[in-house]
Design an enzyme around this catalytic site. Structure first.
Site, PDB file in Angstrom:
ATOM      1  N   SER A   1       0.835  -1.198   0.000  1.00  0.00           N
ATOM      2  CA  SER A   1       0.000   0.000   0.000  1.00  0.00           C
ATOM      3  C   SER A   1       0.879   1.261   0.000  1.00  0.00           C
ATOM      4  O   SER A   1       1.722   1.432  -0.875  1.00  0.00           O
ATOM      5  CB  SER A   1      -0.947  -0.034   1.206  1.00  0.00           C
ATOM      6  OG  SER A   1      -2.017   0.854   1.058  1.00  0.00           O
TER       7      SER A   1
ATOM      8  N   ASP B   1      -5.978  -3.870  -2.125  1.00  0.00           N
ATOM      9  CA  ASP B   1      -4.899  -3.504  -1.205  1.00  0.00           C
ATOM     10  C   ASP B   1      -4.138  -4.727  -0.678  1.00  0.00           C
ATOM     11  O   ASP B   1      -4.738  -5.665  -0.144  1.00  0.00           O
ATOM     12  CB  ASP B   1      -5.523  -2.747  -0.026  1.00  0.00           C
ATOM     13  CG  ASP B   1      -4.494  -2.049   0.846  1.00  0.00           C
ATOM     14  OD1 ASP B   1      -3.534  -2.716   1.260  1.00  0.00           O
ATOM     15  OD2 ASP B   1      -4.659  -0.849   1.113  1.00  0.00           O
TER      16      ASP B   1
END
Length: 296
Positions: A38, A184
């Site tokens: 991320s 993610d």
């Protein structure tokens, strides 16, 4: 001293990384390999592209939500209905504007695809929820029919950053009328400290320094669950942390710079300058403390 760096996910909390990098640069540390999830993936990519802490600070300080988030017409004219689109689009924001921003930063350093970096020096984590597997990019690209030397790093970073429901997931084409839903990387491994260990020997080529956007393992606050919303948040948080916490032993924890920035919400893209400076200060201070006791 050459080291490998692993950066955790945490959205805008990643401002703390800039302060950490300032101290490491002053002490003469050089990142040979970087990895992240991320926001940590973004930091890892920009570091390998050649950005310094001063350059990163000048880039990140003036950023606002409008620079990164592509609002739809529905969000502008009927924001109370925007969440209804999540049902069909699977997220509020497309992430295209975010990807273009990353691409432009990398292009400034003549970095476009994974072939523009030494092989094996950048690892990015994403989550394939269609196949139910953790993705390590660029290593796993061949499983999806892609060549790593042709795959854009900006797209890999975007895939790692697509927080479910906040961003729309990436639909990675894997065949005729087929695609996999990628979100993610933090869903499966928010802090991939394991990534540079040799599969056979279990050893690392050089010292690995991790940067975690949370207090020490002993100080992680318990979840308070009194309603369905808090239960969902706790489930999501557990998914992000459980795998990595199980891996990190007391010995591994000695190689982690813990950055206590839990008071800041990961998706608060409208931090003011004082909040950003505070995060950077925490990065500096905690890294200074860490280096005084780190044995490498």
């Amino acid at each position: 001293m050459k080291i490998d760096g692993v950066f955790a996910g945490g959205g805008v909390k990643a401002f703390a990384f800039i302060g950490a990098l300032e101290i490491l640069e002053k002490r003469g540390y050089i990142f040979e390999r970087t990895a992240g999830t991320s926001a940590g993936a973004l930091m890892a990519a920009l570091l390998k592209a050649g950005y310094t802490s001063n350059e990163l600070k000048s880039i990140f300080m003036p950023l606002t939500a409008n620079d990164l988030l592509d609002k739809t017409r529905l969000m502008e004219h009927a924001p109370w209905l925007a969440w209804l689109s999540v049902y069909w689009k699977l997220g509020l924001y497309k992430g295209d504007k975010f990807e273009r921003w990353i691409s432009s930063l990398l292009a400034n350093k003549n970095i476009y695809t994974f072939k523009d970096l030494p092989k094996g020096e950048l690892k990015i984590i994403a989550s394939d929820v269609t196949s139910g597997r953790l993705m390590v990019l660029p290593d796993d690209l061949s499983h999806y029919g892609y060549k790593e030397e042709e795959f854009p790093i900006s797209l890999a970073v975007k895939m790692s950053c697509m927080l479910p429901y906040f961003f729309q997931p990436v639909k990675l084409k894997t065949g005729y009328r087929k695609s996999n839903i990628i979100v993610d990387g933090g869903i499966l491994s928010n802090f991939p400290l394991w990534i540079f260990r040799d599969a056979k020997s279990g050893l690392c080529k050089r010292p690995v320094m991790g940067f975690q956007l949370s207090p020490s393992l002993q100080e992680l606050p318990p979840h308070k669950i009194k309603n369905a919303v808090e239960l969902y948040q706790s489930l999501f948080d557990t998914m992000r942390k459980a795998h990595d916490l199980r891996y990190i032993s007391k010995n591994e924890a000695q190689n982690i710079v813990f950055l206590p920035v839990e008071k800041i919400k990961s998706t608060n893209f409208n931090l003011d300058s004082s909040q950003k400076e505070e995060l950077i200060h925490i990065g500096r201070a905690e890294t200074e403390k860490f280096l005084k006791r780190w044995k490498g």
